[in-house]
Design an enzyme around this catalytic site. Structure first.
Site, PDB file in Angstrom:
ATOM      1  N   GLN A  97      42.581  31.606  31.266  1.00 26.29           N
ATOM      2  CA  GLN A  97      41.201  31.615  31.737  1.00 26.29           C
ATOM      3  C   GLN A  97      40.296  31.061  30.635  1.00 26.29           C
ATOM      4  O   GLN A  97      40.179  31.653  29.565  1.00 26.29           O
ATOM      5  CB  GLN A  97      40.762  33.041  32.098  1.00 26.29           C
ATOM      6  CG  GLN A  97      39.390  33.071  32.765  1.00 26.29           C
ATOM      7  CD  GLN A  97      38.873  34.474  32.965  1.00 26.29           C
ATOM      8  OE1 GLN A  97      38.593  35.173  31.999  1.00 26.29           O
ATOM      9  NE2 GLN A  97      38.728  34.880  34.210  1.00 26.29           N
ATOM     10  N   TYR A 183      28.841  35.699  32.832  1.00 27.72           N
ATOM     11  CA  TYR A 183      29.004  34.826  31.671  1.00 27.72           C
ATOM     12  C   TYR A 183      28.329  33.473  31.928  1.00 27.72           C
ATOM     13  O   TYR A 183      27.606  33.323  32.913  1.00 27.72           O
ATOM     14  CB  TYR A 183      30.481  34.713  31.303  1.00 27.72           C
ATOM     15  CG  TYR A 183      31.054  36.057  30.897  1.00 27.72           C
ATOM     16  CD1 TYR A 183      30.579  36.722  29.762  1.00 27.72           C
ATOM     17  CD2 TYR A 183      32.034  36.687  31.655  1.00 27.72           C
ATOM     18  CE1 TYR A 183      31.058  37.961  29.389  1.00 27.72           C
ATOM     19  CE2 TYR A 183      32.532  37.936  31.291  1.00 27.72           C
ATOM     20  CZ  TYR A 183      32.034  38.568  30.161  1.00 27.72           C
ATOM     21  OH  TYR A 183      32.507  39.803  29.795  1.00 27.72           O
ATOM     22  N   ARG A 230      37.200  31.328  38.948  1.00 27.23           N
ATOM     23  CA  ARG A 230      36.927  32.717  39.326  1.00 27.23           C
ATOM     24  C   ARG A 230      35.433  32.915  39.506  1.00 27.23           C
ATOM     25  O   ARG A 230      34.638  32.518  38.647  1.00 27.23           O
ATOM     26  CB  ARG A 230      37.448  33.681  38.251  1.00 27.23           C
ATOM     27  CG  ARG A 230      37.570  35.117  38.757  1.00 27.23           C
ATOM     28  CD  ARG A 230      38.150  36.039  37.709  1.00 27.23           C
ATOM     29  NE  ARG A 230      38.773  37.195  38.336  1.00 27.23           N
ATOM     30  CZ  ARG A 230      38.811  38.410  37.794  1.00 27.23           C
ATOM     31  NH1 ARG A 230      38.243  38.639  36.612  1.00 27.23           N
ATOM     32  NH2 ARG A 230      39.413  39.410  38.411  1.00 27.23           N
ATOM     33  N   GLY A 328      44.583  44.033  38.265  1.00 23.66           N
ATOM     34  CA  GLY A 328      44.241  44.113  36.859  1.00 23.66           C
ATOM     35  C   GLY A 328      44.843  45.320  36.176  1.00 23.66           C
ATOM     36  O   GLY A 328      45.928  45.274  35.627  1.00 23.66           O
TER      37      GLY A 328
END
Length: 370
Positions: A97, A183, A230, A328
């Site tokens: 990622q 982000y 994502r 996760g």
């Protein structure tokens, strides 16, 4: 009828099942260099159809947390080569990622102690993890960011391109562009963090521009078949907010359809929290967003995430609502999660004391299924 346990091809990546390992920040790579612990951690989880690594900064400017691995140092690439070789030897597939945190950072992590960068100079009501001068780790408030000048944006796009190339050079099967959880890319998308008045702000067409340009830069370098992204349309993570997310994200995925991506990875609801969380006045139409992507010609695998268990994951795939499901926390405590899910075996609960730092009992030595 497809099954969660059936093989498929994700873009150009053949996977053994439809169970993905979601990215999980672990803070276990001092100096931004993957080490033995990283190798063991990912190798143990190679039975996932697809591993998505922890977020991996594209530059020092893109770093927001201490001791996360990077893709911008030669030593980091060499460290990742050891990881990818181990995963491939174990029969797994792995993408990394690629990550720029934007304003979710601290001056102590930035080049020359500078301010983090963001679309607009709005401080996040959030915390990040830093190393104190005495060597101890601590959570700290994020530092005030400065707004990016429009002339700086091409340089960040170039950092994404270089990181994608570095990932392939390190042996990864592809990359996932981190455009979620408040982000940098998500900051450009959301009106709560993007107050710009130039070509990157204002209308939703302008606010999706940076995300689309990042995808264009990455896919030109390594191809769409090795690129995923994502997104998290309604999460409040890291102080992210938009009062009208549906048209924004419907437009974004429609534009992403042009790039023949391997997958779209969607966090449904609040990251790590309620799946029915919403922003704005109307419940988000998850099926409608997927339909907008398909109508625009998007063929990438549709991967869903957030609080799925065995039954709900199986239903999501069997109904056609999703092509893959990512897990996760359960992958932290269950390295052999796909086998446990398929055989309906008991699952160990995730112990938050083992989430960060240098490992703990029950992490590296957790027994696999006999």
């Amino acid at each position: 009828m497809p099954s969660l346990f059936d093989p498929m091809t994700v873009g150009g990546i053949p996977v053994a099942n439809r169970i993905a390992m979601a990215p999980l920040t672990r803070n276990r790579s001092p100096g931004a260099v993957p080490n033995d612990l990283n190798v063991t951690y990912y190798e143990q989880r190679a039975s996932a159809g697809l591993i998505v690594t922890e977020g991996t900064p594209i530059s020092q400017q893109g770093q927001g947390y201490a001791d996360v691995p990077g893709l911008y140092l030669p030593e980091s690439i060499e460290g990742w080569k050891r990881v990818t070789e181990a995963v491939h030897k174990a029969g797994g597939k792995i993408v990394t990622q690629i990550w720029h945190v934007g304003r979710v950072s601290h001056t102590s992590l930035q080049p020359n102690g500078g301010a983090p960068v963001a679309p607009s100079a709005i401080t996040a009501k959030s915390k990040t993890y830093i190393i104190n001068p005495d060597g101890t780790g601590a959570f700290a408030d994020t530092s005030a960011p400065r707004a990016l000048d429009i002339s700086e944006i091409p340089g960040i796009l170039e950092d994404y391109r270089k990181a994608a190339r570095a990932a392939v050079d390190a042996g990864f099967d592809g990359v996932e562009i981190h455009a979620a959880n408040g982000y940098l890319i998500d900051q450009f998308l959301r009106s709560g963090t993007n107050h710009r008045t130039d070509a990157y702000g204002g209308s939703i067409e302008n606010r999706v521009r940076f995300a689309v340009e990042v995808v264009e830069a990455v896919t030109k370098e390594i191809g769409g078949s090795r690129t995923g992204i994502r997104i998290s349309p309604v999460t409040p993570a890291n102080d992210a907010f938009d009062p009208n997310p549906q048209p924004l994200f419907d437009l974004l995925v429609s534009k992403l359809a042009d790039f023949d991506l391997a997958f779209i990875h969607v966090i449904e609801g609040a990251t790590g929290g309620a799946r029915d969380f919403q922003q704005g006045d109307k419940p988000f139409d998850w099926a409608g967003m997927r339909e907008a992507y398909r109508k625009a010609g998007g063929k990438g695998a549709w991967m869903v995430n957030n609080g799925y268990d065995r039954d709900s994951a199986m239903e999501a795939v069997e109904s056609g609502r999703a092509d893959m499901v990512s897990f996760g926390k359960l992958f932290i405590s269950n390295p052999d999660l796909p086998e446990r899910l398929e055989k309906n075996l008991p699952l160990a609960d995730a112990n938050r004391e083992t989430f960060y730092g240098g490992g703990a009992p029950g992490y590296t030595d957790y027994p696999t299924v006999a």
